[in-house]
Design an enzyme around this catalytic site. Structure first.
Site, PDB file in Angstrom:
ATOM      1  N   GLY A  96      15.474  -2.401   5.029  1.00 53.43           N
ATOM      2  CA  GLY A  96      14.560  -2.999   4.066  1.00 53.43           C
ATOM      3  C   GLY A  96      14.095  -2.114   2.930  1.00 53.43           C
ATOM      4  CG  HIS A 102      28.923  -4.888  -3.474  1.00 53.72           C
ATOM      5  ND1 HIS A 102      29.101  -5.278  -2.167  1.00 53.72           N
ATOM      6  CD2 HIS A 102      29.944  -4.040  -3.754  1.00 53.72           C
ATOM      7  CE1 HIS A 102      30.179  -4.687  -1.680  1.00 53.72           C
ATOM      8  NE2 HIS A 102      30.706  -3.927  -2.626  1.00 53.72           N
ATOM      9  CD  GLU A 107      21.425  -0.275  -3.369  1.00 53.11           C
ATOM     10  OE1 GLU A 107      22.549  -0.637  -3.009  1.00 53.11           O
ATOM     11  OE2 GLU A 107      20.533   0.095  -2.570  1.00 53.11           O
TER      12      GLU A 107
END
Length: 189
Positions: A12, A103, A173
């Site tokens: 997470g 991704h 990310e």
């Protein structure tokens, strides 16, 4: 108020980053975290942020129970943040252009079924790639084949392990995923 619903299967870190990013936003909020893993750390993270969770199994995902639960929340955007299962066609069709995924590679390279997390980084290292990155894309009926929203690359010439590659990819990310989510929601009527 624009509503985000997150799907996750594991630790997470992206979910936590998204929750923190939108914590004090008065126009966008995370309404729930859905997980297929009852032992996933992401559930604890959601609880720490007082975000409701929903745990489901494969039969509930493919049999319509998850779609019914989604309809209760009426999300403006569904975000797959480390979710390892393929989205069934009924959900994809119900939420066309409202489901995005991140991704950990520059698609179309290193995408498809079974290509996630450290597996991707290990193969990239074995192939002696000089760069890698992230791809944020819409979700369709096929693994990692939806239209690209954003790609960002990073040099990995100095990386000797998959963990070093993972650290660089995670940094991308965490920087770009919340920004893309905000941009997508702010551009929707």
């Amino acid at each position: 108020m624009k509503k985000i619903l997150l799907f996750a299967s594991g630790t997470g870190s992206n979910v936590e980053n998204i929750l923190k990013y939108f914590k004090n936003n008065n126009e966008i909020r995370v309404v729930s975290v859905f997980s297929n893993n009852p032992k996933a750390n992401v559930l604890s993270i959601a609880a720490q942020h007082a975000v409701p969770t929903y745990i489901f199994d494969k039969d509930e995902l493919t049999g319509g129970a998850v779609l019914d639960k989604l309809k209760e929340f009426q999300p403006d955007l569904i975000v797959l943040a480390g979710f390892l299962w393929k989205m069934p066609e009924d959900i994809v069709h119900q939420y066309t252009d409202k489901i995005i995924n991140i991704h950990p590679a520059l698609l179309p390279k290193y995408g498809g079924k079974g290509m996630y997390g450290m597996k991707v980084h290990e193969i990239i290292l074995a192939n002696r790639e000089l760069e890698t990155g992230i791809t944020i894309h819409y979700v369709n009926e096929h693994y990692d084949e939806g239209a690209y929203i954003l790609q960002q690359s990073v040099s990995i010439e100095d990386c000797d392990t998959p963990d070093e590659i993972a650290a660089k990819v995670h940094a991308l990310e965490h920087m770009y995923f919340p920004q893309v989510i905000a941009k997508l929601l702010n551009s929707k009527p």
